[in-house]
Design a protein around this motif. Structure first.
Motif, PDB file in Angstrom:
ATOM      1  N   GLY A  96      -6.706   0.966  -1.689  1.00 21.87           N
ATOM      2  CA  GLY A  96      -6.643   0.306  -2.984  1.00 21.87           C
ATOM      3  C   GLY A  96      -7.740   0.760  -3.928  1.00 21.87           C
ATOM      4  N   ILE A  97      -8.932   1.004  -3.371  1.00 21.32           N
ATOM      5  CA  ILE A  97     -10.037   1.469  -4.222  1.00 21.32           C
ATOM      6  C   ILE A  97      -9.789   2.893  -4.704  1.00 21.32           C
ATOM      7  CG2 ILE A  97     -12.503   2.055  -4.224  1.00 21.32           C
ATOM      8  CD1 ILE A  97     -12.952  -0.262  -2.301  1.00 21.32           C
ATOM      9  N   SER A  98      -9.300   3.747  -3.799  1.00 25.93           N
ATOM     10  CA  SER A  98      -9.064   5.143  -4.182  1.00 25.93           C
ATOM     11  C   SER A  98      -7.925   5.283  -5.175  1.00 25.93           C
ATOM     12  CB  SER A  98      -8.779   5.988  -2.937  1.00 25.93           C
ATOM     13  OG  SER A  98      -7.620   5.504  -2.275  1.00 25.93           O
ATOM     14  N   SER A  99      -6.882   4.465  -5.019  1.00 25.62           N
ATOM     15  CA  SER A  99      -5.742   4.526  -5.946  1.00 25.62           C
ATOM     16  C   SER A  99      -5.860   3.538  -7.096  1.00 25.62           C
ATOM     17  CB  SER A  99      -4.439   4.268  -5.180  1.00 25.62           C
ATOM     18  OG  SER A  99      -4.473   2.975  -4.584  1.00 25.62           O
ATOM     19  N   LYS A 100      -6.926   2.749  -7.087  1.00 33.01           N
ATOM     20  CA  LYS A 100      -7.180   1.755  -8.146  1.00 33.01           C
ATOM     21  C   LYS A 100      -6.035   0.752  -8.276  1.00 33.01           C
ATOM     22  CE  LYS A 100     -10.128   4.887 -10.806  1.00 33.01           C
ATOM     23  NZ  LYS A 100     -10.369   5.555 -12.117  1.00 33.01           N
ATOM     24  N   VAL A 101      -5.552   0.316  -7.121  1.00 34.93           N
ATOM     25  CA  VAL A 101      -4.502  -0.700  -7.084  1.00 34.93           C
ATOM     26  C   VAL A 101      -5.167  -2.029  -6.738  1.00 34.93           C
ATOM     27  CG1 VAL A 101      -2.338  -1.450  -6.033  1.00 34.93           C
ATOM     28  CG2 VAL A 101      -2.789   0.993  -6.410  1.00 34.93           C
ATOM     29  N   THR A 102      -5.180  -2.947  -7.689  1.00 30.40           N
ATOM     30  CA  THR A 102      -5.912  -4.204  -7.501  1.00 30.40           C
ATOM     31  C   THR A 102      -5.315  -5.049  -6.385  1.00 30.40           C
ATOM     32  OG1 THR A 102      -6.404  -4.170  -9.867  1.00 30.40           O
ATOM     33  CG2 THR A 102      -6.791  -6.236  -8.703  1.00 30.40           C
ATOM     34  N   ASN A 115      -3.850  -4.144  -3.587  1.00 32.05           N
ATOM     35  CA  ASN A 115      -4.292  -3.670  -2.274  1.00 32.05           C
ATOM     36  C   ASN A 115      -5.750  -4.032  -2.012  1.00 32.05           C
ATOM     37  OD1 ASN A 115      -1.777  -2.600  -2.030  1.00 32.05           O
ATOM     38  ND2 ASN A 115      -2.399  -0.470  -1.916  1.00 32.05           N
ATOM     39  N   ILE A 116      -6.574  -3.988  -3.042  1.00 38.47           N
ATOM     40  CA  ILE A 116      -7.988  -4.358  -2.875  1.00 38.47           C
ATOM     41  C   ILE A 116      -8.107  -5.831  -2.491  1.00 38.47           C
ATOM     42  CG2 ILE A 116     -10.199  -4.595  -4.061  1.00 38.47           C
ATOM     43  CD1 ILE A 116      -9.448  -2.180  -5.758  1.00 38.47           C
TER      44      ILE A 116
END
Length: 202
Positions: free
Chosen positions: A162-168, A170-171
């Motif tokens: 989530g951090i690498s793809s900037k998907v909130t 998933n984070i």
């Protein structure tokens, strides 16, 4: 009329020495404990307190296992239904589509099927562990620790993705899942948790 002997009279009868002329008292035996009650051995320390009811952190872990198990059942059902629907669509359109699209559809249906089975197995494990918290022993505690450790790895991978793809989403899911796993492991390792699963059962 008789008078008590004078202790200062040199011609009087000497006082009798204590213990002579009288029966000596026999030494008394220690009291025998009653039947059915073993004598208490003198201990040098205190035995660990046996919890009479499930500790709060252990109860929290049990509730979380049931909640996660329910969510996993829903996810398993969703994946299995999606797999069946994908397979049905591929079967109906196989005559009009090329082999490449059919192979992709079959592969997607197979992946959804495998994921659904994995979620179903995880749900079974979660619910079974939660149900055994009441009467389970040290094996349940160790299994919960292993389960929480493995599950935290998936939460960490979800968080990193989530951090690498900037998907909130998933984070957030990754952080929540890691927090739940930490609660599971902590509850099984603290003294109250250890005493609860190692308590004597009659």
């Amino acid at each position: 009329m008789s008078y008590p002997p004078d202790p200062n009279n040199p011609y009087g009868q000497p006082p009798a020495a204590p213990g002579y002329g009288y029966p000596q008292q026999a030494p008394q035996a220690p009291p025998v404990p009653g039947y059915g009650y073993p004598p208490a051995a003198p201990g040098y320390g205190y035995a660990p307190a046996v919890p009479q009811s499930m500790p709060g952190l252990v109860m929290t872990t049990r509730v979380l296992l049931f909640i996660i198990g329910g969510v996993q059942v829903i996810l398993a059902g969703f994946c299995l239904i999606a797999a069946a629907a994908t397979k049905d669509v591929v079967t109906k359109t196989s005559s009009t589509s090329d082999d490449f699209i059919s192979s992709i559809g079959n592969a997607a249906a197979g992946i959804l099927l495998v994921v659904g089975v994995v979620w179903a197995l995880a749900a079974t494990l979660s619910i079974t562990l939660g149900a055994k918290f009441g009467k389970g022993g040290n094996g349940v505690r160790i299994t919960t620790i292993v389960y929480g450790s493995i599950a935290s790895i998936f939460g960490l991978l979800d968080l990193i993705g989530g951090i690498s793809s900037k998907v909130t989403v998933n984070i957030i899911i990754g952080l929540i899942w890691i927090a739940i796993c930490v609660i599971w492991i902590t509850a099984m390792c603290v003294r109250d948790g250890v005493n609860w699963f190692n308590r004597p059962r009659y």
